[in-house]
Design a protein around this motif. Structure first.
Motif, mmCIF file in Angstrom:
data_model
loop_
_atom_site.group_PDB
_atom_site.id
_atom_site.type_symbol
_atom_site.label_atom_id
_atom_site.label_comp_id
_atom_site.label_asym_id
_atom_site.label_seq_id
_atom_site.Cartn_x
_atom_site.Cartn_y
_atom_site.Cartn_z
ATOM 1 N N ARG A 245 0.855 -1.185 0.000
ATOM 2 C CA ARG A 245 0.000 0.000 0.000
ATOM 3 C C ARG A 245 0.888 1.231 0.000
ATOM 4 N NH1 ARG A 245 -5.399 1.229 3.534
ATOM 5 N NH2 ARG A 245 -5.658 3.409 2.930
ATOM 6 N N ARG A 261 -2.504 0.428 -4.121
ATOM 7 C CA ARG A 261 -2.474 -0.744 -3.246
ATOM 8 C C ARG A 261 -2.816 -1.984 -4.061
ATOM 9 N NH1 ARG A 261 -7.531 1.554 -1.654
ATOM 10 N NH2 ARG A 261 -9.293 0.094 -1.837
ATOM 11 N N GLY A 262 -2.385 -3.143 -3.552
ATOM 12 C CA GLY A 262 -2.649 -4.388 -4.259
ATOM 13 C C GLY A 262 -1.860 -5.523 -3.651
ATOM 14 N N HIS A 275 -6.237 -7.346 -6.775
ATOM 15 C CA HIS A 275 -6.749 -6.401 -5.776
ATOM 16 C C HIS A 275 -6.133 -5.018 -5.982
ATOM 17 C CE1 HIS A 275 -7.402 -10.361 -3.834
ATOM 18 N NE2 HIS A 275 -8.522 -9.799 -3.435
ATOM 19 N N VAL A 277 -5.799 -1.238 -6.770
ATOM 20 C CA VAL A 277 -6.564 0.010 -6.737
ATOM 21 C C VAL A 277 -5.562 1.154 -6.832
ATOM 22 C CG1 VAL A 277 -8.149 1.477 -5.462
ATOM 23 C CG2 VAL A 277 -8.376 -1.004 -5.307
ATOM 24 N N THR A 279 -5.496 5.111 -7.090
ATOM 25 C CA THR A 279 -6.301 6.328 -6.989
ATOM 26 C C THR A 279 -5.668 7.424 -7.844
ATOM 27 O OG1 THR A 279 -6.937 5.749 -4.738
ATOM 28 C CG2 THR A 279 -7.257 8.017 -5.404
ATOM 29 N N GLN A 284 -10.400 6.350 -10.163
ATOM 30 C CA GLN A 284 -9.454 5.313 -9.814
ATOM 31 C C GLN A 284 -9.375 4.254 -10.914
ATOM 32 O OE1 GLN A 284 -10.928 3.563 -6.154
ATOM 33 N NE2 GLN A 284 -12.368 2.247 -7.223
ATOM 34 N N THR A 286 -8.706 0.065 -11.378
ATOM 35 C CA THR A 286 -8.709 -1.215 -10.678
ATOM 36 C C THR A 286 -8.490 -2.324 -11.702
ATOM 37 O OG1 THR A 286 -11.115 -1.452 -10.927
ATOM 38 C CG2 THR A 286 -10.325 -0.368 -8.933
#
Length: 514
Positions: A245, A261-262, A275, A277, A279, A284, A286
């Motif tokens: 993150r 993050r992921g 996972h 994301v 921003t 965002q 994904t």
């Protein structure tokens, strides 16, 4: 002694692969060394040291040596507790200090028994101009970076390593985390978590790497697609999961990405990033990305979605057009880097924007209405009209993206695009042509042309050759002359004008994002 090929005189007979890991030390109950001398010549580490070694009574172990590390002056000091008269299996205190301009490494902790290097715990601090210098000492397969300042709680148990906590800085990046590195059945399993308060990907390159990247940029020009290496051949015995993150992303050149993050999963040379994301300044991104290197060359595949991004941020023209963007990128290609793989990619990339606004002037240019354009430029230069939709779907084959379709509908004007975007050199060659609902008396002959590169697009509107793409007085007169010539039958035979057919925004948008 150890030579550059790794042959040393301190290794004993190789242990069987299925032998249990060593967890105990030599079991010493008494050891005395008077006036000892230790010399170390390690060509693999580029470390040479020599100095006094003693083990005596309550004073315990003392080593003070000097020499060189990576061709810089170095000093090593090691202090251990007493050995005589204690339980040989009890915790034994030890501390180490390696001081050099190339690396300052300090460790203070205990081993599980006298001189038991198989099981110990310590607080370790390290400072160096690059992480690669630390790797020279600990031989963990690390890479070159910007200067480091790290502190961690480290444990070693048999074949396994544990970073119970680690934190500090690399360049201007700041992070904390933890990790375990386990050896099982000839493979390495990593389980790690990392959180950065701020992070700059450029910190993961040392000065030599940055210079190489700058030379490449000077030779081929600025690129959008990153040269990140995805060849996993050196990780063929490594598996694991890393959860990460980043609260704030930094970039010298500026970036629309704000946080990230992921999770990274590696399983027998199949790397999955999920996972995810990211921003953005608005909205965002994904999705999932994979690198499959189980056979042949690495294959990169992506399935990324974009939600809530401002259209003016994407287009780079906030005064001309507004709206909210959705998008989807599904590309796959082979290569040793992200750039190489995407330059050969097949798949699709699409963006959609509905219910925005667009300058009436731009709408008239889009509809190739010269009279309306001049009127808006003189009387109502700031007037806006609704943007019903912008749908840009590109089909990719061999790294070349072709519109399928590229359509804009403002209600009063429509435009459709053709051309290509070539990811091999990131060049753009697109044309937008259209018409208004009312057939204009004077039609702009020249369509809107988008050229340049992904990093520096160039737009020509209404005959303008200006990089800004803003229709100026000279452009109007040129377009006016050509339009009048067409109207009276001079010049080339005019292209047939398509019927005004509103764009089916709902259907095209759904198809683009499917």
């Amino acid at each position: 002694m150890r030579d550059a090929n790794g042959r040393s005189n301190w290794k004993g007979k190789p242990r069987a692969a299925d032998a249990p890991p060593l967890t105990t030390g030599p079991g010493l109950t008494r050891l005395t060394i008077h006036d000892g001398q230790l010399s170390l010549r390690d060509a693999r580490r580029r470390l040479t040291l020599a100095g006094a070694l003693s083990v005596e009574g309550a004073a315990g172990l003392r080593l003070a040596a000097t020499g060189t590390f990576l061709d810089t002056p170095a000093r090593l000091d090691v202090r251990g507790g007493r050995i005589d008269g204690i339980d040989p299996a009890a915790a034994w205190p030890v501390e180490l200090h390696l001081v050099s301009p190339a690396l300052r490494l300090e460790a203070k902790g205990t081993t599980d028994g006298v001189l038991n290097t198989h099981s110990f715990g310590a607080t370790v601090t390290a400072r160096a101009p690059t992480l690669k210098n630390l790797d020279r000492a600990i031989e963990a397969g690390l890479f070159g970076t910007q200067p480091i300042a790290l502190i961690g709680q480290v444990r070693h148990d048999g074949r396994d390593w544990y970073l119970d906590t680690i934190g500090g800085g690399i360049g201007r990046s700041r992070f904390v985390g933890k990790a375990s590195v386990l050896k099982r059945d000839g493979r390495t399993a990593i389980d790690a978590q990392m959180r950065a308060s701020q992070f700059d990907f450029d910190d993961l390159s040392d000065d030599a790497g940055r210079a190489k990247a700058a030379a490449s940029k000077a030779a081929i020009g600025p690129r959008v697609l990153p040269p990140t290496r995805i060849n996993l051949s050196h990780l063929w015995k490594t598996d694991g999961t890393i959860a990460f993150r980043v609260d704030r992303l930094l970039s010298d050149g500026g970036t629309v990405f704000r946080s990230l993050r992921g999770q990274l999963h590696l399983d027998h040379q199949l790397l999955t990033l999920d996972h995810l994301v990211a921003t953005l300044a608005t909205g965002q991104m994904t999705g999932v990305a994979r690198v499959d290197h189980r056979s042949g060359r690495p294959k990169l595949s992506t399935d990324l979605r974009l939600e809530g991004m401002a259209l003016d941020t994407l287009v780079g023209s906030p005064d001309d057009i507004t709206g909210i963007v959705r998008g989807r990128i599904t590309l796959s290609g082979q290569g040793d880097t992200v750039r190489e793989a995407l330059s050969r990619a097949d798949g699709s990339a699409a963006i959609v924007s509905n219910d925005g606004t667009i300058k009436a002037l731009v709408a008239d240019v889009l509809g190739q209405d010269l009279g309306g354009t001049i009127k808006q430029a003189i009387l109502h230069p700031s007037e806006r009209v609704p943007l019903r939709c912008l749908v840009a779907t590109f089909r990719a084959r061999g790294g070349v993206l072709v519109p399928d379709p590229l359509a804009i509908d403002t209600g009063s004007a429509i435009g459709r695009g053709s051309g290509r975007i070539d990811l091999r050199d990131e060049s753009i060659a697109l044309t937008l042509a259209g018409r208004t609902r009312d057939d204009p008396a004077l039609r702009i002959v020249d369509p809107i042309r988008v050229g340049g590169t992904l990093s520096k697009p160039a737009i020509a509107i209404a005959g303008s050759d200006a990089p800004s793409g803003k229709p100026g007085v000279g452009g109007f007169f040129k377009a006016l002359g050509r339009s009048i010539g067409e109207a009276i039958g001079l010049g080339d035979k005019p292209a047939p004008r398509p019927a005004f057919m509103p764009v089916d925004c709902a259907r095209l948008s759904a198809a683009a994002l499917r």
